[in-house]
Design an enzyme around this catalytic site. Structure first.
Site, mmCIF file in Angstrom:
data_model
loop_
_atom_site.group_PDB
_atom_site.id
_atom_site.type_symbol
_atom_site.label_atom_id
_atom_site.label_comp_id
_atom_site.label_asym_id
_atom_site.label_seq_id
_atom_site.Cartn_x
_atom_site.Cartn_y
_atom_site.Cartn_z
ATOM 1 C CB SER A 125 -0.921 0.031 1.217
ATOM 2 O OG SER A 125 -1.783 -1.079 1.253
ATOM 3 C CD GLU A 177 -1.846 8.828 -5.355
ATOM 4 O OE1 GLU A 177 -2.939 9.379 -5.600
ATOM 5 O OE2 GLU A 177 -1.614 7.626 -5.599
#
Length: 266
Positions: free
Chosen positions: A47, A87
């Site tokens: 992740s 991100e």
């Protein structure tokens, strides 16, 4: 809703990125929100950490460069031990009111951009349909990393028809990344289908579970492998599968388009 969490459980990289945002943006900083896998109860070995930064002005070139330099150091390369990929999306809050589609992204950093960034191409301001999905998700499930208002206070209520539209518009670009990134693309397609059918967001592994009984039998092993690899339970090898991943992606694309046609406004 804002997710409540013990500060000690907030990933170190998220706290470091928040400190960078405070240092660089000062009084122009409106909010820093952790969303995505970390707030959906599905932070797995593969992740990313997803951060949304809201500011009250445009990002001037010097700050754009400084932020990028910090994130290149903080973010882990894909597969790098001990560090997750970051991100980080920066939005000028003033562009959200009044709401318009597609929304404007002030800046976005992701590991898929690293090679271009290291070659001198800084993330730029641009209109971004995907940002509607990101903002909708952060508004529904996020953790505020600085004192103050929640994401729901800062982000307008986004009509689901525009989330649906953003999913449809983002499909071609997502599919172009299939070769070499099969696991992520296929799981993202599962999540798109799930969202269009249910009107809610889920983790990639939960979306894959939802999709499995809706697949032709020949495609189920591919989604099981993608899900297991995402959870860190196995290594996935797509090279020996020939065109099967392409066929599966095409099937999911048509299901997404069918769901969009049903949910789209008349």
């Amino acid at each position: 809703m804002e997710v409540l969490i013990n500060e000690e459980k907030i990933p170190v990289q998220a706290r470091l990125a928040t400190a960078v945002a405070k240092e660089l943006f000062g009084g122009e900083l409106s909010g820093v929100f952790l969303y995505g896998s970390a707030t959906l109860g599905s932070l797995h070995p593969e992740s990313d950490l997803d951060l949304l930064i809201l500011i009250r002005s445009e990002l001037v070139p010097e700050l754009r460069k400084n932020l990028t330099d910090h994130l290149l150091r903080l973010s882990g390369r894909v597969g790098e031990p001990g560090k997750r990929p970051l991100e980080v999306t920066v939005v000028n809050q003033n562009t959200l009111h009044p709401w318009s589609f597609p929304p404007e992204c002030e800046y976005q950093y992701g590991e898929w951009l690293r090679a271009g960034i290291e070659s001198g191409t800084l993330p730029r301001q641009h209109r971004m349909p995907d940002l509607a999905i990101l903002l909708w998700q952060a508004r529904a499930h996020s953790i505020s990393l600085i004192p103050g208002a929640t994401a729901a206070d800062r982000i307008p209520d986004i009509p689901f028809r525009e989330v649906s539209k953003a999913i449809r518009l983002s499909l071609p670009d997502l599919l172009s990344w299939l070769k070499g990134d099969e696991r992520n693309v296929l799981l993202t397609l599962c999540r798109m289908w799930f969202t269009l059918e249910t009107g809610t967001i889920s983790s990639k592994d939960a979306a894959a579970e939802w999709v499995l009984p809706r697949l032709p039998v020949e495609f189920a092993p591919l989604i099981r492998m993608a899900r297991s690899a995402y959870l860190g339970e196995c290594r996935d090898d797509w090279n020996a599968l020939g065109n099967k991943s392409l066929s599966l992606a095409d099937f999911l694309k048509h299901r997404i388009e069918a769901a969009w046609d049903i949910s789209a406004p008349t």
